[in-house]
Structure formats: C-alpha cells, structure tokens
Motif scaffolding. Structure first.
Motif, PDB file in Angstrom:
ATOM      1  N   PRO A 199       2.203   2.158 -11.713  1.00 44.86           N
ATOM      2  CA  PRO A 199       2.305   3.474 -12.571  1.00 44.86           C
ATOM      3  C   PRO A 199       0.883   3.877 -12.535  1.00 44.86           C
ATOM      4  O   PRO A 199       0.424   5.201 -12.610  1.00 44.86           O
ATOM      5  CB  PRO A 199       2.619   3.229 -13.703  1.00 44.86           C
ATOM      6  N   SER A 200      -0.346   3.150 -12.466  1.00 45.42           N
ATOM      7  CA  SER A 200      -1.733   3.309 -12.654  1.00 45.42           C
ATOM      8  C   SER A 200      -2.104   3.991 -11.344  1.00 45.42           C
ATOM      9  O   SER A 200      -3.182   4.640 -11.329  1.00 45.42           O
ATOM     10  CB  SER A 200      -2.636   2.563 -13.036  1.00 45.42           C
ATOM     11  N   GLY A 201      -1.497   4.129 -10.321  1.00 42.78           N
ATOM     12  CA  GLY A 201      -1.695   4.471  -8.954  1.00 42.78           C
ATOM     13  C   GLY A 201      -2.541   3.550  -8.084  1.00 42.78           C
ATOM     14  O   GLY A 201      -2.807   3.608  -7.032  1.00 42.78           O
ATOM     15  N   TYR A 202      -2.970   2.421  -8.753  1.00 36.86           N
ATOM     16  CA  TYR A 202      -3.472   1.183  -7.870  1.00 36.86           C
ATOM     17  C   TYR A 202      -2.470   0.383  -7.344  1.00 36.86           C
ATOM     18  O   TYR A 202      -1.212   0.398  -7.792  1.00 36.86           O
ATOM     19  CB  TYR A 202      -4.336   0.115  -8.633  1.00 36.86           C
ATOM     20  N   LEU A 203      -2.747  -0.469  -6.462  1.00 32.64           N
ATOM     21  CA  LEU A 203      -1.663  -1.209  -5.853  1.00 32.64           C
ATOM     22  C   LEU A 203      -1.514  -2.412  -6.497  1.00 32.64           C
ATOM     23  O   LEU A 203      -2.643  -3.096  -7.169  1.00 32.64           O
ATOM     24  CB  LEU A 203      -2.160  -1.538  -4.462  1.00 32.64           C
TER      25      LEU A 203
ATOM     26  N   LEU B 269       0.078 -10.818 -11.423  1.00 29.95           N
ATOM     27  CA  LEU B 269       0.012  -9.489 -10.674  1.00 29.95           C
ATOM     28  C   LEU B 269      -0.425  -8.256 -11.579  1.00 29.95           C
ATOM     29  O   LEU B 269      -0.079  -8.411 -12.682  1.00 29.95           O
ATOM     30  CB  LEU B 269       1.449  -9.072 -10.619  1.00 29.95           C
ATOM     31  N   ARG B 270      -1.189  -7.695 -11.022  1.00 31.04           N
ATOM     32  CA  ARG B 270      -1.629  -6.598 -11.720  1.00 31.04           C
ATOM     33  C   ARG B 270      -2.073  -5.274 -10.934  1.00 31.04           C
ATOM     34  O   ARG B 270      -2.398  -5.487  -9.630  1.00 31.04           O
ATOM     35  CB  ARG B 270      -3.137  -6.777 -12.598  1.00 31.04           C
ATOM     36  N   GLY B 271      -2.158  -4.059 -11.234  1.00 32.99           N
ATOM     37  CA  GLY B 271      -2.521  -2.919 -10.758  1.00 32.99           C
ATOM     38  C   GLY B 271      -3.832  -2.681 -10.585  1.00 32.99           C
ATOM     39  O   GLY B 271      -4.504  -2.200 -11.399  1.00 32.99           O
ATOM     40  N   ARG B 272      -4.578  -3.143  -9.233  1.00 37.10           N
ATOM     41  CA  ARG B 272      -5.974  -2.942  -9.159  1.00 37.10           C
ATOM     42  C   ARG B 272      -6.348  -2.864  -7.673  1.00 37.10           C
ATOM     43  O   ARG B 272      -7.433  -2.282  -7.573  1.00 37.10           O
ATOM     44  CB  ARG B 272      -6.727  -4.027  -9.753  1.00 37.10           C
ATOM     45  N   GLY B 273      -5.451  -2.810  -6.699  1.00 39.93           N
ATOM     46  CA  GLY B 273      -5.935  -2.778  -5.352  1.00 39.93           C
ATOM     47  C   GLY B 273      -6.073  -1.357  -4.874  1.00 39.93           C
ATOM     48  O   GLY B 273      -5.186  -0.413  -5.485  1.00 39.93           O
ATOM     49  N   GLU B 274      -6.719  -1.215  -3.843  1.00 46.62           N
ATOM     50  CA  GLU B 274      -7.064   0.186  -3.291  1.00 46.62           C
ATOM     51  C   GLU B 274      -6.740   0.250  -1.988  1.00 46.62           C
ATOM     52  O   GLU B 274      -6.729   1.320  -1.351  1.00 46.62           O
ATOM     53  CB  GLU B 274      -8.686   0.542  -3.612  1.00 46.62           C
ATOM     54  N   TRP B 275      -6.665  -0.803  -1.106  1.00 40.95           N
ATOM     55  CA  TRP B 275      -5.916  -0.722   0.057  1.00 40.95           C
ATOM     56  C   TRP B 275      -4.971  -1.913   0.288  1.00 40.95           C
ATOM     57  O   TRP B 275      -5.102  -3.179  -0.322  1.00 40.95           O
ATOM     58  CB  TRP B 275      -7.056  -1.000   1.087  1.00 40.95           C
ATOM     59  N   VAL B 276      -4.014  -2.218   1.196  1.00 37.47           N
ATOM     60  CA  VAL B 276      -3.258  -3.021   1.613  1.00 37.47           C
ATOM     61  C   VAL B 276      -3.872  -4.087   2.304  1.00 37.47           C
ATOM     62  O   VAL B 276      -4.119  -4.178   3.532  1.00 37.47           O
ATOM     63  CB  VAL B 276      -1.951  -2.477   2.170  1.00 37.47           C
ATOM     64  N   ASP B 277      -3.885  -5.553   1.521  1.00 38.79           N
ATOM     65  CA  ASP B 277      -4.122  -6.637   2.090  1.00 38.79           C
ATOM     66  C   ASP B 277      -3.138  -7.573   2.128  1.00 38.79           C
ATOM     67  O   ASP B 277      -2.041  -7.223   1.543  1.00 38.79           O
ATOM     68  CB  ASP B 277      -5.398  -7.186   1.988  1.00 38.79           C
ATOM     69  N   VAL B 278      -3.261  -8.882   2.479  1.00 39.86           N
ATOM     70  CA  VAL B 278      -1.993 -10.100   2.440  1.00 39.86           C
ATOM     71  C   VAL B 278      -1.903 -10.204   0.793  1.00 39.86           C
ATOM     72  O   VAL B 278      -0.993 -10.522   0.517  1.00 39.86           O
ATOM     73  CB  VAL B 278      -2.483 -11.289   2.926  1.00 39.86           C
ATOM     74  N   TRP B 279      -2.973 -10.077  -0.070  1.00 40.51           N
ATOM     75  CA  TRP B 279      -2.636  -9.947  -1.424  1.00 40.51           C
ATOM     76  C   TRP B 279      -1.726  -9.053  -2.006  1.00 40.51           C
ATOM     77  O   TRP B 279      -1.190  -9.060  -3.219  1.00 40.51           O
ATOM     78  CB  TRP B 279      -3.831 -10.483  -2.324  1.00 40.51           C
ATOM     79  N   GLU B 280      -1.589  -8.226  -1.380  1.00 36.90           N
ATOM     80  CA  GLU B 280      -0.841  -6.721  -1.832  1.00 36.90           C
ATOM     81  C   GLU B 280       0.489  -6.599  -0.996  1.00 36.90           C
ATOM     82  O   GLU B 280       1.136  -5.527  -1.048  1.00 36.90           O
ATOM     83  CB  GLU B 280      -1.473  -5.400  -1.884  1.00 36.90           C
ATOM     84  N   THR B 281       0.811  -7.784  -0.388  1.00 37.92           N
ATOM     85  CA  THR B 281       2.208  -7.718   0.525  1.00 37.92           C
ATOM     86  C   THR B 281       2.888  -8.611   0.350  1.00 37.92           C
ATOM     87  O   THR B 281       2.692  -9.519  -0.114  1.00 37.92           O
ATOM     88  CB  THR B 281       1.731  -7.661   2.012  1.00 37.92           C
ATOM     89  N   PHE B 282       4.353  -8.104   0.092  1.00 36.64           N
ATOM     90  CA  PHE B 282       5.420  -9.093  -0.160  1.00 36.64           C
ATOM     91  C   PHE B 282       6.526  -8.948   0.807  1.00 36.64           C
ATOM     92  O   PHE B 282       6.904  -7.868   1.251  1.00 36.64           O
ATOM     93  CB  PHE B 282       5.677  -8.667  -1.523  1.00 36.64           C
ATOM     94  N   ASP B 283       7.045 -10.122   1.034  1.00 40.46           N
ATOM     95  CA  ASP B 283       8.243 -10.110   1.923  1.00 40.46           C
ATOM     96  C   ASP B 283       9.474 -10.224   0.898  1.00 40.46           C
ATOM     97  O   ASP B 283       9.459 -10.559  -0.184  1.00 40.46           O
ATOM     98  CB  ASP B 283       8.279 -11.601   2.654  1.00 40.46           C
ATOM     99  N   VAL B 284      10.804  -9.685   1.597  1.00 41.51           N
ATOM    100  CA  VAL B 284      11.812  -9.419   0.677  1.00 41.51           C
ATOM    101  C   VAL B 284      12.932 -10.750   0.962  1.00 41.51           C
ATOM    102  O   VAL B 284      13.262 -10.502   2.224  1.00 41.51           O
ATOM    103  CB  VAL B 284      12.344  -7.985   0.620  1.00 41.51           C
ATOM    104  N   TRP B 285      13.450 -11.024  -0.141  1.00 43.60           N
ATOM    105  CA  TRP B 285      14.452 -12.286   0.203  1.00 43.60           C
ATOM    106  C   TRP B 285      15.507 -11.849  -0.686  1.00 43.60           C
ATOM    107  O   TRP B 285      15.364 -11.425  -1.923  1.00 43.60           O
ATOM    108  CB  TRP B 285      14.035 -13.687   0.127  1.00 43.60           C
ATOM    109  N   THR B 286      16.677 -12.407  -0.287  1.00 43.12           N
ATOM    110  CA  THR B 286      17.754 -12.133  -0.998  1.00 43.12           C
ATOM    111  C   THR B 286      18.729 -13.337  -1.030  1.00 43.12           C
ATOM    112  O   THR B 286      18.767 -14.358  -0.345  1.00 43.12           O
ATOM    113  CB  THR B 286      19.001 -11.126  -0.614  1.00 43.12           C
ATOM    114  N   ASP B 287      19.494 -13.406  -2.444  1.00 43.59           N
ATOM    115  CA  ASP B 287      20.531 -14.650  -2.443  1.00 43.59           C
ATOM    116  C   ASP B 287      21.335 -14.208  -3.569  1.00 43.59           C
ATOM    117  O   ASP B 287      21.040 -13.860  -4.730  1.00 43.59           O
ATOM    118  CB  ASP B 287      19.458 -15.940  -3.106  1.00 43.59           C
ATOM    119  N   SER B 288      22.904 -14.120  -3.116  1.00 42.20           N
ATOM    120  CA  SER B 288      23.954 -13.603  -4.064  1.00 42.20           C
ATOM    121  C   SER B 288      23.531 -12.725  -4.830  1.00 42.20           C
ATOM    122  O   SER B 288      23.828 -12.403  -5.939  1.00 42.20           O
ATOM    123  CB  SER B 288      24.110 -15.014  -5.009  1.00 42.20           C
TER     124      SER B 288
END
Length: 210
Positions: free
Chosen positions: A126-130, A145-164
């Motif tokens: 919501p702050s506008g940061y990643l 986790l906190r909103g503070r990134g300004e560009w996408v790197d590996v610390w800002e990237t997430f894979d999606v998984w599902t279960d039930s």
C-alpha cells in the motif's frame, strides 16, 4: 501518544524471536503435497516493471507486466495482512496479519503483478514500495516482509503454490515459504516473513480480489 506507544513496542526485542522455524511443529495445510499453482490474474491491468528493469539474477523469470489488487488472508491468524506504516526504523512497513475482515482498509490492499499467468509474482505494498524479504536481518527478524523495495530482484519475487484450495508464496532465493508468526509477541505478533520450511497451516493464504 499512540505513535509513542507503537514506537516503544516496536523497538523492543522480539519476545519469541529466538525460536527457529525449524523448531516449530504445526499441522499441514491440506491432505497432499503443495503443487505449483497460480493466482487468478483475470482483469489484471498492464504495468511497467518498477525501476524500469528487472534484476532477477539466475532465476531468469520473464518480465512481470500485469497487476491485480488483492487482500491477503492468513488462515493461521484469521486476519488480513496489513502494512504497518506507523512502525519506525527497520520495522517500518512490516507486513503483519492483524486486520479483522470487517476492518480492512487501504493498508490491506496489495497489487500482485505477474508476467507468467500468476505463477510468479511480486507485490506492491500500500505504501507504493515492493514487498521485500529482509534476509540481511538477523534473529527473529530475518526474512521479515516489509514494503521497501524499489525494483524487482530475487528478494521481491515469489513462486505460487497450492494445496487443497489454499495458496502459498515461496521466495525462490531461499526456497522458503511466507509464514505468519503467530508465536511472536507484542508488535511482532503475526509478523509475515519468508522463512517457512514447509507449506503448512502457518503458511496458508487466500487472495481476495479488490
């Protein structure tokens, strides 16, 4: 007065921070093993990557250009995830699952962006940061986790998984799942951090479109 109280609590040591994720025993979220999944990006709008470029290193994730607003529900806490913009110092903009369903507002709206149909995402807070996983932090704050990134790197990237029918976010740089620390105390209670070693009940999420 409220700001002073919050600041005093935030700077206090993490009361239960000494417990490692490896020491925590919890029930699994579903009956099977999590599988690679995706978040529904229907109705997502085009958006340029923040900072004008992606720096994803060896993960080689393609450009992430489509975004959709969601509120993130933590099953472990029974609350929506909020960005704590009133917190100070290194905890400023911490993500914490603390908002009841009937009290959700702007601090609970995150923009999830993807370029591969929702299988890999980054989040704009919501702050506008990643949203960044703070792996340079130590102790109980590691992986916060906190909103503070300004560009996408590996610390800002997430894979999606599902279960039930439940969802999980995993940071590819550490292979760690986003987890809700319901065992922490004070201002760190229900902190969201990317340190979960398995897709269990503390890691299970729901994404509600806004």
């Amino acid at each position: 007065m409220l700001a002073a109280v919050v600041a005093a609590v935030v700077v206090a040591p993490f009361a239960a921070a000494g417990a490692s994720e490896l020491d925590v025993v919890r029930a699994v979220a579903g009956d099977g093993q999590p599988q690679p999944g995706h978040i529904d990006m229907t109705g997502a709008t085009p958006a340029p990557p923040p900072g004008g470029a992606l720096a994803l290193g060896s993960s080689q994730v393609p450009g992430l250009y489509y975004c959709h607003n969601y509120r993130i529900w933590s099953y472990a806490s029974g609350r929506y995830v909020a960005e704590e913009q009133d917190y100070g110092g290194d905890q400023h903009n911490m993500l914490r699952a603390r908002t009841a369903a009937d009290q959700a507002g702007s601090w609970e709206v995150f923009s999830l962006c993807s370029g591969d149909g929702g299988h890999t995402v980054y989040l704009t807070a919501p702050s506008g940061y990643l949203v960044t996983a703070e792996y340079n932090y130590a102790g109980g704050a590691r992986g916060m986790l906190r909103g503070r990134g300004e560009w996408v790197d590996v610390w800002e990237t997430f894979d999606v998984w599902t279960d039930s029918g439940r969802y999980f976010l995993r940071n590819p740089s550490k292979g760690a799942y986003v987890t809700c620390r319901v065992d922490y105390k004070g201002a760190s209670y229900r902190m969201m951090k990317a340190t979960g070693t398995a897709a269990g009940s503390w890691e299970a999420l729901r994404f509600d479109p806004v």
